[in-house]
Design a protein around this motif. Structure first.
Motif, short mmCIF file in Angstrom:
data_model
loop_
_atom_site.label_atom_id
_atom_site.label_comp_id
_atom_site.label_asym_id
_atom_site.label_seq_id
_atom_site.Cartn_x
_atom_site.Cartn_y
_atom_site.Cartn_z
N LEU A 77 -23.72 127.22 74.84
CA LEU A 77 -25.10 126.88 75.15
C LEU A 77 -25.19 125.73 76.15
O LEU A 77 -26.03 125.75 77.06
N ASN A 78 -24.32 124.75 76.02
CA ASN A 78 -24.34 123.63 76.96
C ASN A 78 -24.00 124.06 78.38
O ASN A 78 -24.47 123.45 79.35
N PHE A 79 -23.19 125.10 78.52
CA PHE A 79 -22.91 125.64 79.85
C PHE A 79 -24.11 126.40 80.41
O PHE A 79 -24.11 126.74 81.59
N ASN A 80 -25.08 126.68 79.56
CA ASN A 80 -26.22 127.49 79.97
C ASN A 80 -27.56 126.80 79.78
O ASN A 80 -28.59 127.46 79.72
N THR A 81 -27.56 125.49 79.66
CA THR A 81 -28.79 124.73 79.50
C THR A 81 -29.01 123.86 80.73
O THR A 81 -28.13 123.10 81.12
N GLY A 82 -30.18 123.97 81.32
CA GLY A 82 -30.51 123.16 82.47
C GLY A 82 -30.61 121.69 82.09
O GLY A 82 -30.50 121.31 80.92
N ASN A 89 -36.13 116.14 88.50
CA ASN A 89 -36.23 117.57 88.79
C ASN A 89 -35.38 118.36 87.80
O ASN A 89 -34.29 117.93 87.42
N LEU A 90 -35.86 119.52 87.42
CA LEU A 90 -35.15 120.37 86.50
C LEU A 90 -34.12 121.19 87.27
O LEU A 90 -34.47 121.91 88.20
N VAL A 91 -32.86 121.05 86.90
CA VAL A 91 -31.78 121.75 87.58
C VAL A 91 -31.45 123.01 86.80
O VAL A 91 -31.15 122.94 85.61
N ILE A 97 -24.83 123.11 86.63
CA ILE A 97 -24.82 122.84 85.18
C ILE A 97 -23.39 122.84 84.66
O ILE A 97 -22.97 121.93 83.94
N ALA A 98 -22.61 123.86 85.02
CA ALA A 98 -21.23 123.96 84.55
C ALA A 98 -20.39 122.80 85.07
O ALA A 98 -19.58 122.22 84.32
N LYS A 99 -20.56 122.45 86.32
CA LYS A 99 -19.80 121.34 86.91
C LYS A 99 -20.13 120.03 86.19
O LYS A 99 -19.23 119.25 85.87
N ARG A 100 -21.41 119.80 85.93
CA ARG A 100 -21.82 118.57 85.25
C ARG A 100 -21.27 118.52 83.82
O ARG A 100 -20.75 117.50 83.38
#
Length: 120
Positions: A77-82, A89-91, A97-100
């Motif tokens: 889920l964390n890999f798929n949550t903005g 700003n909403l990314v 997201i994955a990189k962060r």
């Protein structure tokens, strides 16, 4: 509608942030509920683990497999949550997201989720 709940449109933001990308809104009700369940599991572990270590008490409220599955799903889920960037700003870019996540909490989450006692 479940899609609207998981991936609600956000006024004034990039409309590419929706279910087409399969990115979860970090401000949505579904994510809030998920985080509340996580809080309950952390609270349970903070009580049960010391008791178990001190007294060998078997007082788990949630079976181990359920918590393991939950935390594995949490990584997914964390890999798929903005997220909100520094400007607010909403990314919704899956790559960003994955990189962060990979450069911040992924190793901690993996190390705390992996069933080390079963492997060793």
């Amino acid at each position: 509608d479940l899609d609207d709940e998981l991936f609600p449109a956000i006024p004034g933001h990039d409309q590419s942030f929706d279910c087409k990308n399969l990115v979860v809104n970090p401000d949505g009700h579904a994510r809030l509920l998920w985080d509340l369940v996580a809080l309950v599991l952390i609270a349970e572990a903070s009580v049960v683990l010391p008791l178990d270590l001190a007294y060998s008490a078997d007082v788990e409220f949630f079976p181990e497999i359920h918590t393991l599955v939950f935390w594995c799903l949490d990584i997914f889920l964390n890999f798929n949550t903005g997220f909100h960037d520094r400007q607010g700003n909403l990314v919704g870019s899956r790559y960003i997201i994955a990189k962060r996540y990979a450069s911040s909490w992924l190793m901690v989450d993996f190390a705390s989720t992996f069933p080390w006692q079963r492997v060793m």
